[in-house]
Structure formats: C-alpha cells, structure tokens
Design an enzyme around this catalytic site. Sequence first.
Site, mmCIF file in Angstrom:
data_model
loop_
_atom_site.group_PDB
_atom_site.id
_atom_site.type_symbol
_atom_site.label_atom_id
_atom_site.label_comp_id
_atom_site.label_asym_id
_atom_site.label_seq_id
_atom_site.Cartn_x
_atom_site.Cartn_y
_atom_site.Cartn_z
ATOM 1 N N GLU A 70 47.336 83.532 26.130
ATOM 2 C CA GLU A 70 46.661 83.823 27.405
ATOM 3 C C GLU A 70 45.146 83.766 27.294
ATOM 4 O O GLU A 70 44.470 83.280 28.191
ATOM 5 C CB GLU A 70 47.102 85.183 27.951
ATOM 6 C CG GLU A 70 48.526 85.197 28.500
ATOM 7 C CD GLU A 70 49.567 85.372 27.417
ATOM 8 O OE1 GLU A 70 49.178 85.579 26.255
ATOM 9 O OE2 GLU A 70 50.771 85.298 27.722
ATOM 10 N N HIS A 139 56.052 95.074 32.842
ATOM 11 C CA HIS A 139 56.239 93.881 33.681
ATOM 12 C C HIS A 139 56.353 94.252 35.162
ATOM 13 O O HIS A 139 56.920 93.492 35.936
ATOM 14 C CB HIS A 139 57.517 93.128 33.281
ATOM 15 C CG HIS A 139 57.454 92.492 31.932
ATOM 16 N ND1 HIS A 139 57.465 93.216 30.773
ATOM 17 C CD2 HIS A 139 57.374 91.196 31.568
ATOM 18 C CE1 HIS A 139 57.417 92.387 29.736
ATOM 19 N NE2 HIS A 139 57.349 91.147 30.188
#
Lengths: 335, 335, 370
Positions: A70, A139
């Site tokens: 990322e 999440h």
Amino acid sequence: MARKISMRQAINEALEQEMTRDASVFIMGEDIAGGAGGNGDQDAWGGPMGVTKGLIGKFPGRVLDTPLSESAFIGAAVGAAACGMRPVAELMFLDFMGVCFDQIFNQAAKFKYMFGGHAQTPVVIRGMVGAGFRAAAQHSQMLTPLFTHIPGLKVICPSNAYDAKGLLIQSIRDNDPVIFCEHKNLYGIEADVPVESYTIPFGEANVLRDGKHCTIVSYGLTVGRSMEAAETLAKTGVECEVIDLRTLSPLDWDTVMDSVENTGRLVCVDEANPRCSIASDISARVAQDCFKALKGPIQMVTAPHSPVPFSPVLEDLYVPSAQQIAAAVKKTMAN
Amino acid sequence: MNAAKKSTPGGGIFPLDKPDLLVAYRTMRRIREFEERLHGEFAKGDIPGFVHLYAGEEAAGTGIMMHLKDNDRIASTHRGHGHCIAKGVDTKGMMAEIYGKATGLCKGKGGSMHIADLSKGMMGANGILGAGAPLACGAALAAKFRGDGGVAISFVGDGASNQGTFLESLNLAAIWNLPAIFVVENNGYAESTSRDYAVAVDSYVDRAAGFGLPGVTVDGLDFFAVYEAAGEIIKRAREGGGPALLECKMVRMYGHFEGDQQTYRAPGELDDIRDNKDCIKMFSERVIEAGVVSRAELEAIDREMTAEIDAALAFAKSSPSPTLADLSTDVYVAY
Amino acid sequence: MTDNRIVPIIMPKWGLSMKEGKVTGWLLEDGTQIKVGDPILEIETDKIAGSLEAGDAGVLRRRVGTPDTVYPVKALLGVIADPSVPDAEIDAFVASYVTPPADEGDDDEGSKTEIAQTPAGALRYAKRGDGAETVILIHGFGGDLDNWLFNIDALGEAATVYALDLPGHGQSTKTLDNPSLTTMTSALSGFMDTLGIASAHLVGHSMGGAIAMQLAASNPAKVKSMTLICSAGLGPDIGSYVDDYVAAQGRKDLKPALEQLFADKSLVSRQLVDDVLKYKRLDGVEAALKGLSQALFGGRKQHDAPASNLGAKMPPALVIWGKDDQVIPVAHAANLPGAKLHVIENAGHMVFMEKASEVNNLIKAHIAAA
Ligand SMILES: Cc1ncc(C[n+]2csc(CCOP(=O)(O)OP(=O)(O)O)c2C)c(N)n1
Ligand SMILES: [Mg+2]
C-alpha cells in the site's frame, strides 16, 4: 435516461465513463482486475467486491493490479497525480490506510500548501468503510473523522447509487486528493441513476425530507436509518428534517445551520466512534454558532467507543439503529 | 547533454567537454556557496527551523542531474538544497523560502524541508524519510503512460534506505519496469547513527539484487564516476530497460543539521573530510592538472557564485514575510 | 360503474412515473354543484402538487379520499352524481368500487417514451392517442416533455399527440452546435420528417412557441395550427428567469428560479427541484443551456422576432397566457394580430400546468376549429 442500478454498478460506470473521457485517468489496486500474472482469467475478480469488474477488458494497460504494497502504490498514485495523471487508487478496505497513511496525509494532502499553491494532486483513493459485514475490527471501521481532521483532504461518503456516481465523477475531475468512502453494505442497493455522466458538487448536503421539529444529520449507511426513524416519528406528529451530508470535507455548514435555525433541535448520526467524530464536530459547531436557536440539547447517535465487534449479535448493536435515532429525537424533543 | 558525449579536448580524459565541465563546476560551487553561507547565517540565529546542508555531497547530485531535463522528475529528501540547485531551481526563491518569506518558492509555507519547483521537475524536499520513493514510482509511471522518455529519480539517505516505503518501491518499480532510479546517498550516518550499524547488508548492490534490480556502487566524491554510472543507468531507463539502484558513497561536511555538535564522529574524522574528501577540490585538481581548465577560470566562477548567493541572501532578507491572510490559502478545504 | 349517472373522482395519473398520490385536502364541501374545470381537491405526488379539476359536471355527493392519505392511481376519491340519485346507490357504488390495476405496460416506463434518431441527434419523445389530427407539444427553455404531464393524456383522447425533448433538453442529445432559434426549429422539422409527420398542430410553450412560429414562417405546409402559450418571440422583454435558471448551481438558487414559473409558488416541490437539478448536472447540459440562452435571450432581451416573419403564412393561431407570468410579460399576448387570445387569471408562466383543464379545453377547441 435513468434506470435502476446498484451502487456497485454506479461506481463501475463512473470509472468507465471517466476513463473513456480522459486518457489521464487510470485505476490501480490490489486485485482490481485480479488474475495478473496467472494463466487464468485476467479479470478474475474485478476487486474483492466486483466493483471494477469488466474494466480491464475495456481499458487494457490502464487497470493496474498492484502488489501488496500500500505504501508504494498509494504513494505512486500520489506521485503520478503530481505529474499530471488522474489516478484512482483502490485501498480495498480503508482500514488499511494505517500502512500508507503517510503518503496520504503528509504527502498528498500537503503538497498544495507546502509548495505555495504550485502543486495539484488529483488523486482519488477509494475503498470500503463501515460495519455490518461480519468482517470484524480491522475491516469494518468508519474512519471518516481521521480523514476530515486533515486539511487538504476532501472526504466523500455517498449514501446511495445516484450520489455515488455523481460524486465519484466529481472526485476524479477534482484537482485535490479525495478519500472516497464506500459503505460495503450499500453496494447492492439500487437507485435511479442516469446513463449519462453527471457531477454532484462537493460541499452540498442533500435535504431528503423537510420537517419543522428536529434536524437529523447523517451520512453513508445511517442516512437510510435516519429516514426510517423520521418516517416512524412522522406518524406520531414529529416532523424531522433529514440531511445527508454526502461530502464531509468540505461540509455544507449552511444547510445544517439553516435547518437547526428552523427546527431548534439537532440529532447527529454517525457510524464512527464518538470521540472527535463527525457527530461531535457538528454538535460543537452548531452549539457555538446556533446556540440561541437551540430548544433542546443536541443528541449524538454514534457507534460505541469500541472497536467493531465480530459477533453478529454485537455488530448489529454497534451501528446506530433507526430505533436509537428515534429515541434521540424524542429525548431532545422532551426538553 | 548526455553520457554518450565523449569527444573532449582533454584528450579523452573526461566524459564531458570543457563547457560542460564548467557547468558542472558552477553547479557544485553554487551548492557549496549556498550551503556555506547558510551555515554562517544560521549561526546568527536568523534562519528558522531545521536546515540540513548538502555541502560535501555536491558531486553526486550534480553528476546525476546533469543527465536530466525539466520533464524528468526527482523526489528529494530532507537534505534537498543540493538537489534543487542541481535541478536548476532558482537560488533566490530557495533562499527566500528558507527564510520563510512571502517571496519564497513556496510563499514561505514550505521552508527548507519542503522546497519544491514542479516546473523544474523537482517534486519537493521531504520531511518524511523514505516518502519520496513511492512518489518517484508514480512520476515514473506517469512518464511511462505518456511515453515521453522521462525518468524519475528517488534520492534516499543510507538511514532512510531501511524504510519500508523504499523497499516496497524497489519491488513495485521492478515488477512494473518503471523508468525509476533509486539513488542511495550513503554519507555514513543517519543523524548520529552509523550506516554500518543500521544497514544489515554491506553492499547496496546486494540489496538491489534482492529486489531483482541492477545495482551499482560508486565513489560519490568522484564527480566523473557518478556522472558516468548515472548516465548509463538513466539512458537504460529512458530506453525502457527499467529501474536500477545507484549507491553514492559520500561524506557530509557539516553536522546532520545546523547546530549538531557531531560528537559521534571519530577524532580527526572531520579534518580528514575537509583535507582529503572535498569533492569539489578533487574535481578542480583533476581538471586543472589535465590542463583542460585553468585555475583562474574556476576562480572567476567562484566569484560569480559568491555574488549570486550574496544577491540571494539580500533578496531573502529584504523580502516581506507572509501575513495572516496567507495562513489558510492554498489548502483544499477551508474549515 | 356501468351507471353513468354516477361519476367517480379518481386518483389521476400525472406523468409517466406516478404510481400513487397523497390527498392533501378537499377544496369543496359535500353537496357543491361542480362545473367542468372546477378544482375539487388537492393532491401531492413526489414530483408535484396540484389540484384535481372536475372533468364532469354534477353535484359532489361523496368525499371518499381522506386528507393526508396516500392512494394508488385510479383509486376512488369521491363521487359526483345528480341530486336525484339516492344515497343508497352512492353507498353501493363506493362499496363495490374496485381500483383497476395499472394500465398494461405501466411498469415498463421505457415503453412510454421512445428515441428518434434525427438529423439533430437522438431525440426522446412520447406519443399518446391515435386520433386523426396530429399534435406536437414543444416545451420551453430548460423544460422537457414531462412538463406536459397534465395535458398529454387529455389531448390524446382526440388526437395523436407527440411531445418531444428538444436538443440539449430532457433525455435528448446534449450536443447543441450553433445554438439558435433556427437550429432548434430545424431540429423540430427534422423530428417531424423522421417520424413521417407531414404537418401538425403545434403547441409551443415559451421558447417552444417561438419555434412553432419560426417553423410556420419557414415551412408553412408543416403547420396546421399553432397554440402559443406564454410564448417567446412576441416582443423583446424577458425576466431574469432564464439567467437565474442557468446560473443556479444548487437547490437553494434553483428553487427561487423555478418559483418564478408559477403563480402558486407552493407547486414547486422538493422533488421538482431535485429533478431539474439532476438534469442540469448531466454532462453537456450546462454548455448547451448557456449557449442557447446566450443566443436567444442574452443580455435579458429576446433576440428573435419570428412573428414578424409570418405575414400571410400565419396559420390559425391561439395565444394563451397566464396573467401573472413573471418570465414573459402578459402584454406580449396582444402582439400577434389575427390570433385568438385567452389570458387566464391566477396562473403564471406554467399556465398549462396550473390551469390544465382550461388550457386543454382551449387547445382542443382550437384544433377542432382549425
Ligand atoms: C519517517 C521519519 N523518521 C525519522 C525522521 C527524523 N530524521 C530526519 S533526518 C534523519 C536521518 C536521516 O539519515 P539518512 O537517511 O542517512 O540521510 P542523511 O541525513 O544522512 O542525508 C532522521 C532519523 C524523519 N524525518 N522521518
Ligand atoms: Mg545518511
């Protein structure tokens, strides 16, 4: 011409139309095509939720599957934006912001200011937010307040397919970095969406319902629940004005404050944790600027101050419900 | 200018002809003059904030940047003045920026650690170590999309070479075959911590190999060695040959930042640097000895540079400061 | 319902997408003698609020619809009958009334409008009825075919009615090269050619009226009659509406702009504003509207005077105006010599929405006489 499509399709269509319109737009992210380097389908996934499905076939070379890195690929998106491209980088779950946050809040968000207005960084970072997917603590978060705290970032969170398409197109055409928050539990919900491209300007809240007794302000998934609460309350003669903020930075303070001036009461509904949240931010500003108009105490309906639990029983209690919202309205009305 | 040009009046001793040798010298002197004057001025207490000087490292930045054009991008570090100057950024605007003046390149909003000039392909000094590498990947990706033959260079210190962002970027650039070059400026220290302590491998060539990249180590004090190695690597990248790593072994002449007492150095280390490892002195001696350039010619450049930096300092000191009205401009979201 | 002495008042279908409506209040008491066109009760849909006007004369015998209640289209709201009909019969009628299912194809909105590929690009249109005479409804600047929701079905009872979206408008092509009255007129002419309409009765509102006159002047054979409603092209003056409409970026500016269209400002519902805003935000619309407004009405003056080109080619003409029109002054109504003229009280620029049955009856009579 409008027809009913899901928020997932609306986002896909916005990406497709902007990629068609502007050759500098490209998209990148983990598994956004899926199948890169394998011997199978090169469009195997289209993103973990299928949001970008079909795009690689239409735009070969402009749909980049990234390695699991990322920092590197979000940073690369930011760098490419600073060099004139319009990347849309998918961060999958915005919870993953932790590992690349520097590239967002110290780099993208600050270029324009640090460089004396000489830089522009038209990057969109989109990804999933919100609870209700049984995806547990890492999440499922609604991290919007983390983003709105940073000057330089624009923060968008649509509540429906129509807004999602118009706001995403606006995000791509915008010259500043945009964090585009997609509530995963809204992907499947349909609305009337024009086939044509269109934009919705930033900083314009949507008043979904007029009412004279109490203002309910929300965004994302809880907009629907706020409407549900308002309809229930209407049966008891309490008329709520429901405001969907749509864009959290910039935020349409005028619409919120005009409404509170009329109703004298405010309930802020926010799926984020309560401390330093969108709800507390709006409450504070309204208390400061509309104090005289207030007829009852401002109420906040937020997630509890805990991580998102896994147990479905607990998770269902976690996100503000229509009942909690209605109760908060009644509470401020009682004063 | 490019590395292929080797017809020199110096009997083939140097890879550049005389005018380019003078350009190289002028650039190095400009950097040195700029930094030494800053060193003196800082001690007077007029310069706010952190200032990291590039003095002693000029041969590396200059040797690399002589291969670049304005549409090639560099992502610099906290020690960025030399990179700026070598990339052609105006010293007046830089000096005013370092003094925090409204006439600075970034209107006084960036300062020493954030000087940028995108029109020159200088994407900014960076206060976050390792942050430049992903940005350079993005710039390289943009160049690749455009097919304009541009390259992007990421500078990183030996200390920052341990950052995940840097390592992720090596991999990303490798798998996407980006025209990106990673220059490790190994000056032996990260603040007070020595490279030998903090970097596990002895050679950056090995580290590059671990990511599937070619790596080259050169004596960063030797302008010609840097110039030739960089030339090859950059040419290869321009032609689609992909990324590479270039380690320049070098020394810094002053403290980590201004005010550093440098007690971590061995006794006599600094004297040795001044006497035997001054890259500009080494360059002058070589070109004079070879009979290509006269000492008088170089001294004329020295005087020219002193005058230029005098003017830059006078400009910076006499420039107005920004005002309250500038505080919240150039930022995407006004609260 | 075979008994034609008893006439049901039913929830109307205003517009393609209307499936239900809310009764907001009755305007008349039980026992009132009703004439055709009298407003009976007020109804609100998600798109528009309006009053239901009587289609039949008689006595209001029973008010069935309860205020603040939502009813499906065609639900029974009230009963009109002659005083001679006994109460018991009315009771029986109400008790046995069954709301008919929606028309076939009603769910399928797409079948209700079609796209014609014309020389000016793709133009959306709606078609109603199959009468011998052909009528074309031409909306005004910034409007679309849905503006005719209270007219198209009524006019379709006796004629074949088309309503189109002009280029740059509604769901037609948003590309509008060389915006001008001539361009819009040839778009209409090309639309007629594409659909094989040799000639028609044109009903034009505002800019649509100017287009009708221009077509009559340039191609008289195509125009059997014209009805000009609050028409452009009859004088130089125009209010700020066009500028305000084009400039409006959000609901806050758009609502006051749209309110200029109606005598009764409460007709501008949140949904109406939202729908216009959604249209305005489509790619290409802003450019089309800006170009067109500049060409036709730039500097807040009407630039075209198609009426002056008519001369001997003038077809039978009817001019209708809302007395409270804030967009184009009602004084312009007198500027077409030889036309029949009707100025309607308590109505603004959208007189055909505000006083739908009156306007519908005038148009029907005009067409029948032409
Ligand atoms: C992410 C981050 N961590 C720590 C620092 C503090 N810091 C600034 S410079 C520096 C040392 C850098 O060493 P190196 O990369 O070798 O560059 P040099 O200063 O030697 O040029 C440190 C630790 C920082 N600016 N950013
Ligand atoms: Mg170092």
